[in-house]
Structure formats: structure tokens, C-alpha cells
Design an enzyme around this catalytic site. Structure first.
Site, mmCIF file in Angstrom:
data_model
loop_
_atom_site.group_PDB
_atom_site.id
_atom_site.type_symbol
_atom_site.label_atom_id
_atom_site.label_comp_id
_atom_site.label_asym_id
_atom_site.label_seq_id
_atom_site.Cartn_x
_atom_site.Cartn_y
_atom_site.Cartn_z
ATOM 1 N N LYS A 146 0.827 -1.210 0.000
ATOM 2 C CA LYS A 146 0.000 0.000 0.000
ATOM 3 C C LYS A 146 0.861 1.260 0.000
ATOM 4 C CE LYS A 146 -4.282 -2.043 1.417
ATOM 5 N NZ LYS A 146 -5.394 -2.148 2.370
ATOM 6 N N ARG A 197 -3.267 -10.770 4.411
ATOM 7 C CA ARG A 197 -3.661 -10.703 2.998
ATOM 8 C C ARG A 197 -2.514 -10.051 2.220
ATOM 9 N NH1 ARG A 197 -6.203 -7.191 -0.657
ATOM 10 N NH2 ARG A 197 -7.598 -8.253 -2.127
#
Length: 333
Positions: A279, A314
Site C-alpha cells: 500500500k 492478505r
């Protein structure tokens, strides 16, 4: 006044006799941070917890879709989209997607999460029929070849229903079952395992100056509310994962506040899933402008989460995460 109980999680081999095992897993705690909206945090002995909260924090988490949540589990990301922020377009088409699923399984993924709609900041909504066309055939192909659990990453009931029919096991809703009013009744009626995530707004607007009164507690309250709604609809609490939604309507400061105290979410009595992989804030803090260069930062945060008892990671970089996790487990015992 509502109190929030955050176990101060340890994995040190020198464990006091009075320490409690966290969620039937690999970590323990002997102290708890008590948080509230109007008073300074306090530390108390774990033995002074209210009995119901002590039970929630210590109860072993049941298996979900054959995942053994007494150990950390890896969810491999398979985006069958043209525009995902990290790997858009790479795995479109059944053969490419199947090959990547096979690689992730062989490199240590315990479950594969398939998404047909990008939810990166600024992404536009995808029509339901198109999302089904992207995901259901891939799920069917994977299910025909391998037994690995599959989750469908969608905000839409119709997409979830098609995915379950094709062989998916779990519905992972980034909107926390708030985007499509039919989604929550659907998973309740069919008693499906789910992951409920927090996001602020939708992808087109979620990063436009997100604000919270108290980010950690606000997100806890949202997840608590949605867990109770899912239970009322028919989903057993032990089949619900919770995800605070790192990067979804959060600044860097919000993300760090959540990661520092992510163990608070154990007091919901559900397994925790964390998705930080590649991210943008990892690129900012880790000096890695390109998403593909963020594996090291992603793994660092994944291990920090596991050290707080987070059960599911994840990730895009399955091999790197599994390798690091194997070593972390060998050292931590």
C-alpha cells in the site's frame, strides 16, 4: 462509559504462570490496556478482566474454510482486474489467473482471495455482470484443479452469489456489508463465512480528507456493530473475520494508530485479518515509490501484526511472506 480492552500481546518464551493464551494461538498476555473516549488509558492485570471479556480474548478461534487459526495464515491476492494499483491486468484470463493461483498455493498461500473490481483510491464502480464475468470462471477453474480455500472480494450480493456457486468458500466485503443492502441478508441466509472490513466512504472519495473522532475506537465500534448484525442475520460469530481496513479512508497517521494497537480487535471475539500489502503508505515511509518494491515493508508490517496475534495476512508477495513467517515462528517458538 464504554470501556475497550486491548490485550498487551507477548510472544516472549519467558511466560509468567498467570498469563493467558490469546485466542487459543501462539501469543499470550498478562496485562490489558483499558481505553475509553474520555479518560486516559489504564493498564490492568489480565486477571482483573470482566469474565465475559476474558472468555472472548482467550477462546480458541474456530477453523474458517479449513483455515487453522491457531497459527498465522496467508491469504494470497489474485486480482482479475485491468486496473488494480499493484498488478492490474497481469492475471486477467483464466489461464493466467490459474497459473498465479497455482504459484501462490505452492509458495505457501492458505487461501486465495479473488477480486474483479479495483477498490484502490479513485477507482470507479464496476458493473455487476462484468464483475461476475471476471471472477466466476476463474473461481470455477481453480476449484476444479485444487482444494485450496477461495474467498471472493466483492461489495455486491450478485457477485458473491455467483462466486459461491462457482466454488468460493468465503465472502470478503471491503464495505463491511454496507454497500449492497442485499449482501448481509444473503450471507446470513446461507450461513456463509465472511470477512467484514471497515472503509470510510467508497473508493472514489475515501481518501478525500478522512476524519475520525478517535480512529481506533470508531473503527472498533463499526466492526462491532456489523458483527452483531451478521450474527443476528444468521452468520455464527466464529465464522466472521474482522479487518480494520488499512488504507481505506485513512491517512498515514490513521494507519499507524491502527497497526500499533491492532490487538484491540481481538476483543470482538473474531479472527483478525490485516491487508497492508504494497500500500501507498509503505512506499512513502519505506522509500519505495513503485508498488513492486514494497515487499520488504509489507513483510515487516505483516510480522508486526502477527506479533500482536493477527491470524490472517492478505498479501501479494506470498513467497516472501511465508519465508519470513517461517523464520519468525522458528525464533518466537
Amino acid at each position: 462509559m464504554k470501556a475497550y480492552y486491548r490485550p498487551i500481546v507477548q510472544t516472549d518464551p519467558s511466560r509468567p504462570d498467570h498469563a493467558l493464551t490469546l485466542a487459543g494461538g501462539w501469543a499470550w498476555f498478562s496485562e490489558v490496556e483499558v481505553l475509553s473516549r474520555h479518560e486516559a488509558p489504564q493498564r490492568i492485570s489480565a486477571l482483573d478482566l470482566p469474565a465475559a471479556m476474558r472468555d472472548r480474548l482467550t477462546a480458541p478461534r474456530a477453523d474458517i474454510t479449513r483455515l487453522d487459526l491457531s497459527q498465522p495464515q496467508i491469504m494470497g491476492i489474485l486480482n482479475v482486474t485491468p486496473d488494480s494499483f499493484s498488478d492490474g491486468g497481469e492475471f486477467q484470463g483464466i489461464q493466467k489467473a490459474l497459473r498465479h493461483a497455482r504459484d501462490m498455493r505452492d509458495n505457501g498461500a492458505d487461501i486465495i482471495d479473488i477480486g474483479g473490481e479495483s477498490t484502490r483510491p479513485g477507482a470507479e464502480e464496476v458493473e455487476r455482470a462484468r464483475e461476475v464475468d471476471r471472477t466466476a470462471p476463474v473461481i470455477k477453474a481453480i476449484r476444479e484443479e485444487m482444494r485450496v480455500p477461495i474467498s471472493i472480494d466483492t461489495r455486491k450480493q450478485a457477485v458473491a452469489e455467483a462466486a459461491i456457486a462457482a466454488g468460493a468458500d468465503l465472502v470478503n466485503d471491503v464495505s463491511g456489508f454496507t454497500f449492497d443492502e442485499a449482501s448481509l441478508p444473503y450471507v446470513g441466509q446461507h450461513v456463509l463465512p465472511v470477512c467484514v472490513m471497515h472503509s470510510l466512504g467508497d473508493p472514489t472519495t475515501m481518501q478525500d480528507d478522512p476524519n475520525y473522532e478517535a480512529v481506533l475506537l470508531d473503527i472498533y465500534d463499526f466492526l462491532e456493530q456489523q458483527v452483531e448484525a451478521l450474527v443476528a442475520a444468521g452468520v455464527p460469530r466464529d465464522q466472521i473475520m474482522v479487518d480494520p481496513g488499512i488504507g481505506f479512508g485513512k491517512t498515514i497517521a490513521h494507519n499507524l494508530a491502527l497497526l500499533k494497537r491492532v490487538s484491540l480487535f481481538h476483543s470482538l471475539g473474531c479472527p483478525i485479518l490485516i491487508g497492508v500489502s504494497r500500500k501507498k503508505f509503505i512506499g512513502t515511509l519505506g522509500n519505495a515509490p513503485e508498488p513492486r518494491d514494497r515487499a520488504a515493508g509489507s513483510v515487516a508490517l505483516a510480522l508486526a501484526a502477527v506479533a500482536q496475534g493477527v491470524q490472517v495476512l492478505r498479501v501479494h508477495d506470498v513467497f516472501e511472506t511465508r519465508s519470513a513467517l517461517n523464520l519468525w515462528q522458528a525464533v518466537s517458538g
